[in-house]
Enzyme design. Structure first.
Site, PDB file in Angstrom:
ATOM      1  N   CYS A  21      24.092  31.672  20.430  1.00 13.22           N
ATOM      2  CA  CYS A  21      22.978  31.821  19.486  1.00 13.22           C
ATOM      3  C   CYS A  21      23.431  32.203  18.085  1.00 13.22           C
ATOM      4  O   CYS A  21      22.897  31.689  17.100  1.00 13.22           O
ATOM      5  CB  CYS A  21      22.001  32.863  20.020  1.00 13.22           C
ATOM      6  SG  CYS A  21      20.597  33.191  18.928  1.00 13.22           S
TER       7      CYS A  21
ATOM      8  N   CYS B 102      17.230  37.675  25.357  1.00 16.88           N
ATOM      9  CA  CYS B 102      15.898  37.771  24.759  1.00 16.88           C
ATOM     10  C   CYS B 102      14.928  36.735  25.307  1.00 16.88           C
ATOM     11  O   CYS B 102      13.716  36.960  25.313  1.00 16.88           O
ATOM     12  CB  CYS B 102      15.999  37.640  23.238  1.00 16.88           C
ATOM     13  SG  CYS B 102      16.588  36.032  22.661  1.00 16.88           S
TER      14      CYS B 102
ATOM     15  N   GLY C  98      12.523  45.252  13.758  1.00 13.56           N
ATOM     16  CA  GLY C  98      11.792  46.512  13.818  1.00 13.56           C
ATOM     17  C   GLY C  98      12.417  47.524  14.739  1.00 13.56           C
ATOM     18  O   GLY C  98      11.941  48.654  14.850  1.00 13.56           O
TER      19      GLY C  98
ATOM     20  N   SER D 153      18.060  47.308  13.204  1.00 15.60           N
ATOM     21  CA  SER D 153      17.663  46.583  11.991  1.00 15.60           C
ATOM     22  C   SER D 153      16.953  47.508  10.998  1.00 15.60           C
ATOM     23  O   SER D 153      17.099  47.355   9.784  1.00 15.60           O
ATOM     24  CB  SER D 153      16.781  45.379  12.335  1.00 15.60           C
ATOM     25  OG  SER D 153      15.586  45.761  12.972  1.00 15.60           O
TER      26      SER D 153
ATOM     27  N   VAL E 159      15.731  49.960  16.124  1.00 17.57           N
ATOM     28  CA  VAL E 159      16.457  50.992  15.399  1.00 17.57           C
ATOM     29  C   VAL E 159      17.617  50.412  14.595  1.00 17.57           C
ATOM     30  O   VAL E 159      17.887  50.851  13.467  1.00 17.57           O
ATOM     31  CB  VAL E 159      16.940  52.099  16.368  1.00 17.57           C
ATOM     32  CG1 VAL E 159      17.955  51.553  17.372  1.00 17.57           C
ATOM     33  CG2 VAL E 159      17.504  53.282  15.609  1.00 17.57           C
TER      34      VAL E 159
END
Length: 335
Positions: free
Chosen positions: A88, A179, A10, A14, A12
């Site tokens: 990741c 994250c 959600g 993506s 900018v």
């Protein structure tokens, strides 16, 4: 219309990626990798609904803990400087995207990374925002199925596109650097998971010059606060066995030879030395040319034409041929 699975938060990047993919003729299916809080997840769900994108939400906390968080913790306690995004991407993010693509019958997957994939090969994005370094451990089979719509844009151009598309994400702040450490205090985060080593000695040219507060607070190349004998000093080596942080002068940080382990080649493994350029950290400006030799056991030896500043164990050495990414491995030593 070809299906494609897009990693969708959600934000900018993506959101603009979704519109660009739709304009390119794809049927976009979003995938949200849930590893934070409910508010962030609901924001992604609402953004996808506004854009008319079908969104699947999967919980990746267990995979993230096993493949990223635990190695991140252990690496810091070994005196290394890990990059969690590099861990990741192949093991959690792109693995999940490709599994979802296989589930719904999509051939390709996409993210909002600032890099390019052309003919199954990974390339740099625009210099201002290039994220190819972060993708160095993707497997060749993963790269072959990736579409990166933002590779030819800078971030400011992507925000302008978001404005022109009428996307609320145009003014949404960039996502956090790590994250799974929401307050950006990785020391406290590690302390909640492990028993931390105590204070130890700062050592400069073989002499103890002070006390540090724990090796996990430092990284090679970091400046130590204050002056010693009127000069700035920097971390040059971290010794977990002795619980010491070795210091050096600025000019002593530069190394010509770097060794890396577990090198992930995005080309056939070279049978002899090759010429390339190397980045030893996520940087826009430092990329010396070098000669690279593949080693038995999956490592590489890199000899730089010009010294490179403070290669840090645990960081990645990423090789390039011009703009093409040749692969990356974890730095173990430099001299």
């Amino acid at each position: 219309m070809s299906k494609i699975v897009l990693g969708f938060s959600g934000g900018v990047d993506s959101a603009v990626s979704a519109v660009l993919l739709q304009k390119a003729g794809y049927e976009v299916h979003g995938l949200y990798l849930d590893n934070t809080d409910e508010r962030t997840r609901l924001e992604a769900v609402e953004a996808a609904a506004r854009m008319g994108i079908e969104l699947t939400v999967i919980d990746v906390r267990q995979e993230l803990d096993e493949k990223v968080c635990t190695p991140f913790c252990e690496s810091y306690l070994r005196g290394e400087t890990p990059n969690p995004c590099i861990l990741c991407n192949p093991a959690v993010k792109f693995r999940a995207l490709l599994a979802e693509a296989d589930r719904i019958g999509a051939e390709q997957v996409s993210t909002g990374h600032y890099a390019r994939v052309e003919n199954g090969m990974l390339y740099k994005g625009r210099p201002a925002n290039d994220q190819s370094y972060m993708l160095c451990r993707l497997r060749r089979g993963q790269v072959a199925r990736v579409v990166l719509p933002l590779g030819r844009y800078e971030k400011k151009e992507v925000r302008a596109l978001a404005e022109s598309f009428g996307l609320p994400a145009a003014h949404k702040p960039d996502s956090m650097e790590i994250c799974f450490v929401p307050d950006k205090n990785y020391v406290n985060w590690i302390a909640q998971r492990r028993t931390l080593p105590g204070p130890g000695d700062f050592v400069l040219h073989g002499e103890v010059v002070g006390r540090h507060e724990g090796i996990f607070r430092y990284t090679v190349g970091q400046r130590k606060s204050g002056l010693i004998d009127g000069r700035k000093v920097y971390v040059s080596r971290i010794d977990p066995a002795g619980n010491t942080v070795e210091l050096a002068l600025w000019e002593e940080l530069f190394k010509r030879e770097v060794t890396a382990r577990d090198f992930n080649w995005l080309i056939d493994v070279p049978s002899g030395p090759i010429r390339a350029s190397v980045r030893v950290r996520h940087t826009k400006w430092e990329e010396p040319t070098c000669t690279v030799t593949a080693l038995p056991g999956g490592g590489v030896h890199i000899e730089c034409d010009e010294p490179v500043r403070a290669p840090a164990p645990g960081q990645s050495a990423v090789l390039y041929d011009g703009e093409r990414v040749l692969g990356g491995g974890f730095i173990t030593d430099a001299k």
